[in-house]
Design a protein around this motif. Structure first.
Motif, short mmCIF file in Angstrom:
data_model
loop_
_atom_site.label_atom_id
_atom_site.label_comp_id
_atom_site.label_asym_id
_atom_site.label_seq_id
_atom_site.Cartn_x
_atom_site.Cartn_y
_atom_site.Cartn_z
N ASP A 80 0.84 -1.20 0.00
CA ASP A 80 0.00 0.00 0.00
C ASP A 80 0.87 1.25 0.00
O ASP A 80 1.92 1.30 0.66
N ASP A 81 0.43 2.25 -0.74
CA ASP A 81 1.12 3.54 -0.74
C ASP A 81 0.07 4.63 -0.88
O ASP A 81 -1.13 4.34 -0.95
N VAL A 82 0.50 5.86 -0.94
CA VAL A 82 -0.45 6.97 -0.94
C VAL A 82 -1.27 7.01 -2.23
O VAL A 82 -2.36 7.59 -2.26
N TYR A 83 -0.77 6.42 -3.31
CA TYR A 83 -1.53 6.33 -4.56
C TYR A 83 -0.86 5.30 -5.45
O TYR A 83 0.30 4.91 -5.24
N ASP A 84 -1.60 4.82 -6.46
CA ASP A 84 -1.03 4.00 -7.51
C ASP A 84 -1.71 4.40 -8.82
O ASP A 84 -2.64 5.22 -8.83
N PHE A 85 -1.26 3.84 -9.94
CA PHE A 85 -1.79 4.26 -11.24
C PHE A 85 -3.28 3.99 -11.37
O PHE A 85 -4.02 4.79 -11.93
N ARG A 86 -3.74 2.84 -10.88
CA ARG A 86 -5.16 2.51 -11.03
C ARG A 86 -6.02 3.53 -10.28
O ARG A 86 -7.07 3.96 -10.78
N ALA A 87 -5.59 3.93 -9.09
CA ALA A 87 -6.35 4.91 -8.32
C ALA A 87 -6.33 6.29 -9.00
O ALA A 87 -7.36 6.98 -9.06
N VAL A 88 -5.17 6.68 -9.50
CA VAL A 88 -5.06 7.98 -10.17
C VAL A 88 -5.95 8.03 -11.40
O VAL A 88 -6.59 9.04 -11.68
#
Length: 375
Positions: A80-88
């Motif tokens: 988990d991180d603050v964002y990933d490509f799918r979320a963006v």
């Protein structure tokens, strides 16, 4: 932003997207064009399978390199991180920056703390999802060094050029024919087992040729291709999170073959285990033809018409099934022919099937019971 106008750069990228370039050539040219208006230290442009949004290949600029693809995939898919490509890709504008997402404290991101900062001394990342006609075809990441961060105006600019990048990636997937001489060497399915240390534990006799066709080197001596890294990471994550990305992707190899890559974790009797089995094989027509059709930028109704044409349905029956007039169907066909670059139904069918059946027929391949060509 530089003196070169944003509108001029958008126009140039749109021109590249419609120039009939294969996607790596388009990507390299589009990144150079983008830098005319928005300087950055490094960039990574990636294609994804629209169905799963897993990265299938990349074009890189600057000091970002292929040697760290496994680390990229680990941080993108496994933790988990603050964002990933799918979320963006799913947010309005489909753009995000590390500085904004962490409130100015990038150390909150594991990707920054463990990779961006110690390896490349990046101070900020700007990510954008690249979507066209409701489907995501790729993503781009831009990087600053020396404490610089991306401004809101720069984020808005990248968001505005993203559709042009998406169209270029999409159309570039169907450029070029299969290289029969080279593709024949990689005709067998590849099966690899990747261990917990990300090393290849086992591989079948077809694996080396398949990996080479994806741009990789000898197994054990070279980094694995990006798509293998991505589906391995996705398989590990999905083993504990059913909502994670499906470890499966369709892609085109360097010789022009359409492939399907998929992965699954191997479990011991007690249910534990971190080894992952990876399979790379020729894509069957039902798997990849929808992707090819979408790559031509057809509308939903045009795709409906193409599906029936590929099934051998005549114009009158197409009209009846879709509740259209025959004149409307003919109008759709004219637009389809223009987008695909053909002049008739026969040429349309040949164009879409050429990458699949025609090369095998030239080689004299026999059909297996599955309905696909035997190895």
């Amino acid at each position: 932003m530089t003196a070169v106008s944003a509108e001029r750069v958008r126009t140039q990228i749109d021109g590249l997207a419609s120039a009939g370039l294969d996607w790596p050539t388009f990507g390299a040219a589009a990144i150079e064009t983008l830098r005319k208006a928005l300087p950055f230290s490094a960039a990574c442009l990636a294609t994804v399978d629209p169905a799963t949004e897993l990265v299938t290949a990349t074009v890189k600029w600057g000091d970002v390199d292929d040697e760290h693809d496994l680390q990229w995939s680990y941080h993108e898919y496994e933790v988990d991180d603050v964002y990933d490509f799918r979320a963006v890709s799913r947010r309005p504008g489909a753009v995000a920056t590390l500085a904004a997402e962490t409130g100015g404290d990038p150390t909150r991101s594991r990707r920054f703390a463990e990779m961006f900062s110690p390896i490349w001394d990046y101070s900020d990342e700007l990510r954008a999802g690249l979507a066209a006609d409701g489907a995501t075809w790729g993503g781009i990441a831009l990087f600053h060094q020396g404490g610089r961060t991306f401004t809101l105006a720069e984020q808005e600019f990248v968001s505005s050029v993203a559709p042009g990048f998406a169209r270029g990636l999409r159309s570039g997937l169907v450029v070029g024919a299969v290289d029969l001489a080279a593709a024949g060497e990689a005709g067998c399915p590849a099966v690899l087992v990747v261990g917990a240390d990300d090393e290849v534990v086992q591989a079948n006799v077809g694996a080396e040729a398949r990996i080479a066709d994806l741009g990789g080197g000898p197994l054990g001596d070279s980094p694995l291709p990006q798509v293998v890294c991505a589906i391995v990471g996705a398989a590990r994550r999905r083993a504990s999170d059913p909502t994670a990305a499906v470890p499966r992707a369709r892609l085109r190899s360097r010789t022009g073959r359409w492939l399907v890559a998929h992965a699954s974790p191997l479990l011991s009797r007690d249910g534990s285990g971190t080894d992952v089995v990876v399979t790379l094989e020729d894509a069957r027509p039902p798997e990849v033809i929808p992707l090819i059709v979408a790559s031509y930028g057809l509308t939903g109704r045009e795709r409906d018409v193409v599906a029936l044409v590929l099934a051998g349905v005549d114009t009158a029956d197409v009209a009846a099934r879709l509740h259209l007039s025959a004149y409307t169907v003919q109008d759709h066909l004219k637009k389809i022919f223009a987008k695909v670059g053909v002049r008739s139904r026969r040429e349309l069918i040949a164009q879409i099937y050429n990458d699949h059946y025609a090369p095998h027929l030239v080689e004299g391949g026999a059909l297996a019971p599955s309905g696909w060509f035997a190895s």
